[in-house]
Design a protein around this motif. Structure first.
Motif, PDB file in Angstrom:
ATOM      1  N   SER A  93      85.661  20.200   5.671  1.00 47.43           N
ATOM      2  CA  SER A  93      85.820  20.847   6.979  1.00 47.43           C
ATOM      3  C   SER A  93      86.143  19.853   8.094  1.00 47.43           C
ATOM      4  O   SER A  93      86.664  20.246   9.142  1.00 47.43           O
ATOM      5  N   LEU A 137      89.650  19.857   9.779  1.00 46.21           N
ATOM      6  CA  LEU A 137      90.175  21.155  10.193  1.00 46.21           C
ATOM      7  C   LEU A 137      89.915  21.384  11.678  1.00 46.21           C
ATOM      8  O   LEU A 137      88.780  21.268  12.150  1.00 46.21           O
ATOM      9  N   VAL A 191      87.098  24.119  13.585  1.00 48.59           N
ATOM     10  CA  VAL A 191      86.228  24.631  12.526  1.00 48.59           C
ATOM     11  C   VAL A 191      84.895  23.894  12.602  1.00 48.59           C
ATOM     12  O   VAL A 191      84.855  22.658  12.565  1.00 48.59           O
ATOM     13  N   ASP A 242      85.207  29.413  12.548  1.00 52.36           N
ATOM     14  CA  ASP A 242      86.606  29.025  12.649  1.00 52.36           C
ATOM     15  C   ASP A 242      87.225  29.730  13.856  1.00 52.36           C
ATOM     16  O   ASP A 242      87.611  30.903  13.779  1.00 52.36           O
ATOM     17  N   SER A 290      89.381  32.665  10.490  1.00 55.86           N
ATOM     18  CA  SER A 290      89.003  32.170   9.162  1.00 55.86           C
ATOM     19  C   SER A 290      90.014  32.526   8.076  1.00 55.86           C
ATOM     20  O   SER A 290      90.284  31.723   7.175  1.00 55.86           O
ATOM     21  N   SER A 347      91.002  28.365   7.880  1.00 57.83           N
ATOM     22  CA  SER A 347      90.153  27.605   6.958  1.00 57.83           C
ATOM     23  C   SER A 347      90.170  28.133   5.528  1.00 57.83           C
ATOM     24  O   SER A 347      90.103  27.349   4.572  1.00 57.83           O
TER      25      SER A 347
END
Length: 264
Positions: A94, A97, A100, A150, A154, A158
């Motif tokens: 993660s 990202l 996120v 996110d 999402s 992600s």
């Protein structure tokens, strides 16, 4: 005959403004009078769900963290945590990202690193009991679920990075900005099966309501599996039934009244 009713919270029982239907408590009492078991099944943690249903907390089953933790009257019926290596792997994934923010969910506490205001505004709706730590990969606790907040969405941001792990873990799009990761055996569906087994209740005696992708396997465990009118398209496609009304018009309670001939 319905003996067990399992209800998702956000997007199902609760309105978009996070309110219960005005006659929920009256209907709940009438369900108990009929010896019908009520389960609240949510991606939320135990402390959050219990605070909403404090009035009847000793009577209902709490299916928490997408089925990773099931509690009834202070008895733990099921606990299905993630292992440390998996937690580290998913947290590390993660890091690069954008927008996120991971949350580690234990039985009674959530762990976060970042205090970004937009993230906090979202997460603290559900995680009132939390601790800020420097490094989530060094948390020493029983972790039931990793939730990724996110802010970019999402399903498109992600999820594509975590989809590759679906064969070995439960990767659930739990809301527009939430992606939930649990052990391969943790799910709302398995939690409902555990309750059914404990109470000797059959799937055809089970009524379920859900609206999002983390509700899919739970709906499949019920003879009466209802998608909310406002549900994700994949849930609407998979469910046997659909409520006449959406969550903002109290579709869950409306359906229960009709099916069980109950008046508030």
């Amino acid at each position: 005959m319905i003996k067990l009713i399992a209800i998702d919270l956000d997007g199902s029982l609760l309105t978009d403004s996070k309110q219960l239907p005005p006659d929920f408590w009256t209907i709940a009492d009438k369900l108990f009078e009929k010896n019908i078991t009520l389960a609240i099944a949510s991606g939320r943690p135990f402390h959050n769900i219990a605070s909403i249903f404090q009035r009847i907390k000793d009577k209902i089953y709490f299916v928490c963290d997408n089925g990773s933790y099931v509690v009834h009257n202070n008895e733990e019926l099921l606990t299905d945590p993630l292992d440390f290596a998996s937690i580290k792997k998913f947290i590390d994934l993660s890091r690069p990202l954008q927008d996120v923010y991971p949350v580690l969910c234990s039985k009674h506490l959530a762990y976060i690193e970042d205090q970004n205001q937009d993230f906090a505004d979202q997460a603290l709706q559900y995680y009132q009991e939390f601790k800020v730590v420097e490094d989530l990969t060094k948390v020493e606790d029983v972790i039931l679920k990793i939730s990724l907040c996110d802010l970019k969405g999402s399903e498109t941001n992600s999820y594509p990075f975590y989809k590759q792990f679906e064969k070995d873990y439960k990767i659930a799009i739990a809301g527009h900005i939430w992606l939930d990761i649990t052990s391969p055996t943790a799910s709302k569906g398995n939690a409902i099966k555990a309750i059914q087994k404990k109470l000797n209740i059959l799937p055809e005696e089970t009524l379920v309501f859900g609206d999002y992708l983390n509700d899919l396997d739970m709906i499949k465990e019920a003879g009466f599996g209802y998608a909310m009118k406002n549900a994700h398209p994949k849930i609407l496609e998979a469910a046997k039934y659909t409520t006449e009304l959406d969550n903002n018009h109290y579709g869950v309670i409306h359906t229960i009244k009709q099916l069980l001939n109950i008046e508030s």
